[in-house]
Design a protein around this motif. Structure first.
Motif, PDB file in Angstrom:
ATOM      1  N   ASN A  74      36.199  16.590  38.691  1.00  0.00           N
ATOM      2  CA  ASN A  74      38.153  16.310  39.538  1.00  0.00           C
ATOM      3  C   ASN A  74      39.229  15.091  39.049  1.00  0.00           C
ATOM      4  OD1 ASN A  74      37.663  19.072  40.065  1.00  0.00           O
ATOM      5  ND2 ASN A  74      37.744  19.361  42.449  1.00  0.00           N
ATOM      6  N   GLN A  75      38.178  14.417  38.036  1.00  0.00           N
ATOM      7  CA  GLN A  75      39.374  13.342  38.510  1.00  0.00           C
ATOM      8  C   GLN A  75      40.398  13.702  37.249  1.00  0.00           C
ATOM      9  OE1 GLN A  75      36.987   9.288  37.453  1.00  0.00           O
ATOM     10  NE2 GLN A  75      35.282  10.925  37.120  1.00  0.00           N
ATOM     11  N   GLY A  76      41.503  13.119  37.955  1.00  0.00           N
ATOM     12  CA  GLY A  76      42.862  13.047  38.003  1.00  0.00           C
ATOM     13  C   GLY A  76      43.314  14.662  37.715  1.00  0.00           C
ATOM     14  N   ILE A  77      42.978  15.049  38.514  1.00  0.00           N
ATOM     15  CA  ILE A  77      42.979  16.486  38.695  1.00  0.00           C
ATOM     16  C   ILE A  77      44.038  16.666  40.028  1.00  0.00           C
ATOM     17  CG2 ILE A  77      42.508  18.711  39.409  1.00  0.00           C
ATOM     18  CD1 ILE A  77      40.653  18.465  36.921  1.00  0.00           C
ATOM     19  N   ALA A  78      45.392  17.968  40.424  1.00  0.00           N
ATOM     20  CA  ALA A  78      45.713  17.328  41.357  1.00  0.00           C
ATOM     21  C   ALA A  78      46.746  16.345  41.977  1.00  0.00           C
ATOM     22  CB  ALA A  78      45.191  18.577  41.958  1.00  0.00           C
ATOM     23  N   MET A  79      47.069  15.244  41.231  1.00  0.00           N
ATOM     24  CA  MET A  79      46.924  13.979  42.371  1.00  0.00           C
ATOM     25  C   MET A  79      48.160  13.658  42.263  1.00  0.00           C
ATOM     26  SD  MET A  79      44.329  11.411  40.915  1.00  0.00           S
ATOM     27  CE  MET A  79      43.845  13.363  41.810  1.00  0.00           C
ATOM     28  N   ASP A  80      48.885  15.218  42.656  1.00  0.00           N
ATOM     29  CA  ASP A  80      50.544  15.457  42.574  1.00  0.00           C
ATOM     30  C   ASP A  80      50.323  16.383  44.368  1.00  0.00           C
ATOM     31  OD1 ASP A  80      49.573  18.306  42.023  1.00  0.00           O
ATOM     32  OD2 ASP A  80      51.730  18.503  41.580  1.00  0.00           O
ATOM     33  N   LEU A  81      49.663  16.261  45.157  1.00  0.00           N
ATOM     34  CA  LEU A  81      48.888  16.623  46.814  1.00  0.00           C
ATOM     35  C   LEU A  81      49.081  15.531  47.316  1.00  0.00           C
ATOM     36  CD1 LEU A  81      46.713  20.057  45.641  1.00  0.00           C
ATOM     37  CD2 LEU A  81      49.945  19.602  46.010  1.00  0.00           C
ATOM     38  N   GLU A  82      49.114  15.976  48.799  1.00  0.00           N
ATOM     39  CA  GLU A  82      48.543  15.175  49.710  1.00  0.00           C
ATOM     40  C   GLU A  82      47.276  15.941  50.471  1.00  0.00           C
ATOM     41  OE1 GLU A  82      50.769  13.557  53.109  1.00  0.00           O
ATOM     42  OE2 GLU A  82      52.179  14.793  52.402  1.00  0.00           O
ATOM     43  N   LEU A  83      46.396  14.890  51.185  1.00  0.00           N
ATOM     44  CA  LEU A  83      44.768  14.608  51.023  1.00  0.00           C
ATOM     45  C   LEU A  83      44.655  16.429  51.651  1.00  0.00           C
ATOM     46  CD1 LEU A  83      42.642  13.330  51.836  1.00  0.00           C
ATOM     47  CD2 LEU A  83      43.313  13.715  54.475  1.00  0.00           C
ATOM     48  N   LEU A  84      45.300  16.483  53.166  1.00  0.00           N
ATOM     49  CA  LEU A  84      44.546  18.454  53.373  1.00  0.00           C
ATOM     50  C   LEU A  84      44.755  20.302  51.992  1.00  0.00           C
ATOM     51  CD1 LEU A  84      45.565  17.779  57.102  1.00  0.00           C
ATOM     52  CD2 LEU A  84      43.645  17.788  56.279  1.00  0.00           C
ATOM     53  N   PRO A  85      46.001  20.020  52.015  1.00  0.00           N
ATOM     54  CA  PRO A  85      45.869  20.531  50.728  1.00  0.00           C
ATOM     55  C   PRO A  85      44.788  20.582  49.675  1.00  0.00           C
ATOM     56  CG  PRO A  85      47.565  19.585  50.779  1.00  0.00           C
ATOM     57  CD  PRO A  85      47.322  19.101  52.205  1.00  0.00           C
ATOM     58  N   TRP A  86      44.627  19.052  48.970  1.00  0.00           N
ATOM     59  CA  TRP A  86      44.228  18.654  48.152  1.00  0.00           C
ATOM     60  C   TRP A  86      42.621  19.231  48.096  1.00  0.00           C
ATOM     61  CZ3 TRP A  86      40.189  14.919  48.488  1.00  0.00           C
ATOM     62  CH2 TRP A  86      39.922  14.466  47.390  1.00  0.00           C
ATOM     63  N   LEU A  87      42.160  19.048  49.779  1.00  0.00           N
ATOM     64  CA  LEU A  87      40.827  18.991  50.017  1.00  0.00           C
ATOM     65  C   LEU A  87      41.019  20.553  49.915  1.00  0.00           C
ATOM     66  CD1 LEU A  87      40.098  16.931  52.962  1.00  0.00           C
ATOM     67  CD2 LEU A  87      38.986  16.786  50.769  1.00  0.00           C
ATOM     68  N   GLN A  88      41.900  21.736  50.653  1.00  0.00           N
ATOM     69  CA  GLN A  88      41.333  22.930  50.337  1.00  0.00           C
ATOM     70  C   GLN A  88      41.406  23.776  48.944  1.00  0.00           C
ATOM     71  OE1 GLN A  88      40.949  24.639  52.674  1.00  0.00           O
ATOM     72  NE2 GLN A  88      40.486  22.988  54.521  1.00  0.00           N
ATOM     73  N   GLU A  94      35.312  23.056  44.250  1.00  0.00           N
ATOM     74  CA  GLU A  94      34.125  22.266  43.257  1.00  0.00           C
ATOM     75  C   GLU A  94      33.157  22.262  44.501  1.00  0.00           C
ATOM     76  OE1 GLU A  94      32.378  20.213  39.742  1.00  0.00           O
ATOM     77  OE2 GLU A  94      34.533  21.682  40.335  1.00  0.00           O
ATOM     78  N   GLU A  95      33.267  21.274  45.326  1.00  0.00           N
ATOM     79  CA  GLU A  95      32.231  21.291  46.233  1.00  0.00           C
ATOM     80  C   GLU A  95      31.190  22.602  45.814  1.00  0.00           C
ATOM     81  OE1 GLU A  95      32.086  18.466  49.376  1.00  0.00           O
ATOM     82  OE2 GLU A  95      33.564  17.408  48.376  1.00  0.00           O
ATOM     83  N   SER A  96      31.533  23.239  46.088  1.00  0.00           N
ATOM     84  CA  SER A  96      31.112  24.701  46.575  1.00  0.00           C
ATOM     85  C   SER A  96      29.923  24.946  45.366  1.00  0.00           C
ATOM     86  CB  SER A  96      31.949  25.785  46.822  1.00  0.00           C
ATOM     87  OG  SER A  96      32.403  25.801  47.943  1.00  0.00           O
ATOM     88  N   LYS A  97      30.602  24.547  44.388  1.00  0.00           N
ATOM     89  CA  LYS A  97      30.033  24.804  43.228  1.00  0.00           C
ATOM     90  C   LYS A  97      28.495  24.177  42.778  1.00  0.00           C
ATOM     91  CE  LYS A  97      33.674  24.768  40.527  1.00  0.00           C
ATOM     92  NZ  LYS A  97      34.642  24.161  39.125  1.00  0.00           N
ATOM     93  N   TYR A  98      28.138  23.333  44.400  1.00  0.00           N
ATOM     94  CA  TYR A  98      27.128  22.421  43.698  1.00  0.00           C
ATOM     95  C   TYR A  98      25.648  22.683  44.726  1.00  0.00           C
ATOM     96  CZ  TYR A  98      29.111  18.468  41.754  1.00  0.00           C
ATOM     97  OH  TYR A  98      29.423  17.147  40.578  1.00  0.00           O
ATOM     98  N   ALA A  99      25.581  24.654  45.535  1.00  0.00           N
ATOM     99  CA  ALA A  99      24.580  25.204  45.403  1.00  0.00           C
ATOM    100  C   ALA A  99      23.811  25.562  44.387  1.00  0.00           C
ATOM    101  CB  ALA A  99      25.669  26.641  45.669  1.00  0.00           C
ATOM    102  N   ASP A 100      24.406  25.553  42.922  1.00  0.00           N
ATOM    103  CA  ASP A 100      23.477  26.393  42.220  1.00  0.00           C
ATOM    104  C   ASP A 100      23.256  23.914  41.313  1.00  0.00           C
ATOM    105  OD1 ASP A 100      22.555  25.898  39.426  1.00  0.00           O
ATOM    106  OD2 ASP A 100      24.618  26.910  38.235  1.00  0.00           O
ATOM    107  N   THR A 101      21.646  23.937  41.288  1.00  0.00           N
ATOM    108  CA  THR A 101      21.133  23.246  41.222  1.00  0.00           C
ATOM    109  C   THR A 101      21.094  22.432  39.637  1.00  0.00           C
ATOM    110  OG1 THR A 101      18.864  23.946  41.309  1.00  0.00           O
ATOM    111  CG2 THR A 101      20.215  23.159  42.899  1.00  0.00           C
ATOM    112  N   ALA A 102      21.755  23.431  38.829  1.00  0.00           N
ATOM    113  CA  ALA A 102      21.695  23.128  37.265  1.00  0.00           C
ATOM    114  C   ALA A 102      22.630  22.522  37.215  1.00  0.00           C
ATOM    115  CB  ALA A 102      21.081  24.747  36.602  1.00  0.00           C
ATOM    116  N   TYR A 103      24.252  22.878  37.279  1.00  0.00           N
ATOM    117  CA  TYR A 103      25.280  22.534  37.955  1.00  0.00           C
ATOM    118  C   TYR A 103      25.296  21.198  38.237  1.00  0.00           C
ATOM    119  CZ  TYR A 103      30.498  22.235  38.344  1.00  0.00           C
ATOM    120  OH  TYR A 103      31.544  21.371  38.401  1.00  0.00           O
ATOM    121  N   ALA A 104      25.289  20.874  39.430  1.00  0.00           N
ATOM    122  CA  ALA A 104      24.758  19.347  39.379  1.00  0.00           C
ATOM    123  C   ALA A 104      23.677  18.702  38.946  1.00  0.00           C
ATOM    124  CB  ALA A 104      24.061  20.055  41.399  1.00  0.00           C
TER     125      ALA A 104
END
Length: 423
Positions: A74-88, A94-104
């Motif tokens: 996600n580097q360089g993406i959504a840099m026009d948001l504040e912290l909390l909406p950026w997280l949500q 993006e972090e949810s995808k790491y349930a898949d170890t192949a993606y990780a």
């Protein structure tokens, strides 16, 4: 094995000046510096292999004390948001995808490669809640000979269901990583990682504090990054005097070695508690600008004797280079100076010391070429920047401001040269 390296050596024993040895020598044995000198005769060279790097620069390697490995994509993406909406809206999906170890594995291999590329030999990393993906990341760093504190992130409220776990699972999974990786002198070790107060119930924070103290494991989290976040913490933890106290009450604020990212709005009693508890600040200047958080008062922290390191904070930050974090840290301090001329802006030796020796205390004796320090080092070929016979200090400054990873020609971690990781 004993080795002696010859080059133009620059490092910072103290925060206000460089130690400079033109065509000097540093002796290394079993991964540790045994001496540094201007003349080979001053060192015990008996049986040593002497490696001459010519006119290149030899400096301590970089340390990144706050980075989110699963946010690499996600580097360089959504840099026009504040912290909390950026997280949500971006980070949690993006972090949810790491349930898949192949993606990780695909993403983490790229992440480890780029840390190597930018000369970062030690790092303090947030992973995700996923045990297997976190184990995979730790093993990748270990296999490539680099050092890290890696945290399996803990969350059980105010986050997507895909990133929520029970207290029992959070503790059991951390216990598994501690049993596997928390070995004496291991380069890759675990760190207890509650994401931040809003994502953890009081019971979860208490369990994390007990776990850290049970195993004497370090702690990392976020602190006073954003005004909306601080207000939210007041609602969630009304018995706490301030954000830092919300960690302190649960044994997560210096009871074991602790690093807190950002601290943009830290002052008063919170600052005093950090000082008394020896909590390190991870200064992340690009992230604080990108997410509209503000400017951390680093000069104040240094005056108060609070330890500081630099963090890329990918992907709130957009750049993995700690060299560029030095530049941004100086620029942020100059904005503070415009408001208050009594607070001097940061100097080059100060930010270099922050990135190397100060940050290196998280990992042991790292970040200097003094005897007894682990030999983490970079060899810089700045010949294309040194076209007018600059002084060694100006050569280093030009590299920090103008150079890039292609000019790093050798990288060492604990005395071992680190080859380019496979993607």
């Amino acid at each position: 094995m004993k080795s002696i390296y010859r080059a133009n050596i620059l490092f910072t024993k103290e925060k206000d000046r460089f130690d400079v040895l033109e065509r000097g020598y540093v002796a290394v044995e079993d991964g540790y510096v045994t001496g540094v000198a201007a003349d080979l005769k001053e060192l015990d060279s008996n049986g040593a292999e002497i490696i001459d790097f010519g006119d290149k620069l030899l400096i301590p390697a970089m340390n990144d004390v706050h980075v989110h490995a699963p946010q690499y994509r996600n580097q360089g993406i959504a840099m026009d948001l504040e912290l909390l909406p950026w997280l949500q809206n971006y980070t949690f999906p993006e972090e949810s995808k790491y349930a898949d170890t192949a993606y990780a594995e695909r993403m983490y291999r790229r992440f480890v490669h780029d840390m190597w590329r930018f000369g970062t030999m030690r790092s303090t990393i947030f992973a995700t809640i996923h045990l297997e993906s976190t184990r995979l990341l730790m093993n990748l760093i270990k296999e490539n000979g680099m050092g890290a504190l890696v945290g399996k992130t803990v969350m059980n409220q105010n986050c997507p269901e895909t990133l929520c776990e029970t207290i029992e699972d959070a503790i059991a999974n951390n216990e598994a990583l501690i049993a596997e990786f928390n070995q004496p002198k291991a380069l890759v070790r675990p760190i207890i990682t509650p994401r931040f107060v809003p994502s953890c119930t009081s019971e979860m924070l208490k369990a994390c504090g007990k776990l850290a103290q049970k195993h004497q494991i370090p702690v990392q989290s976020h602190l006073s990054e954003n005004l909306s976040e601080i207000a939210w913490v007041k609602e969630l933890e009304p018995e706490s005097r301030h954000y830092g106290d919300a960690y302190n009450r649960y044994g997560l604020f210096g009871q074991t070695p602790t690093v807190m990212a950002h601290c943009v709005w830290t002052d008063g009693d919170e600052l005093e508690m950090m000082k008394q508890n020896h909590v390190m600040v991870a200064h992340c200047p690009t992230s604080n600008f990108n997410l509209g958080s503000g400017m951390a008062p680093i000069r104040t922290f240094l005056e108060e004797g609070i330890s500081v390191g630099l963090g890329s904070d990918i992907s709130g930050g957009h750049d993995l280079s700690i060299f560029r974090m030095m530049v941004y840290a100086i620029q942020v301090s100059k904005m503070h100076w415009q408001r208050n001329r009594e607070k001097a802006f940061l100097t080059l030796p100060e930010v270099f010391w922050i990135a190397t020796k100060s940050a290196g205390t998280l990992y042991g004796k790292v970040g200097s070429f003094e005897p007894g320090y682990e030999f983490d080092a970079l060899v810089i070929d700045d010949s294309d920047l040194n076209f007018d016979n600059y002084s060694l200090l100006h050569r280093l400054e030009r590299y920090i401001y103008l150079g890039d990873d292609r000019q790093i020609v050798h990288r060492f971690c604990r005395g071992k040269e680190i080859a380019e990781p496979k993607i």
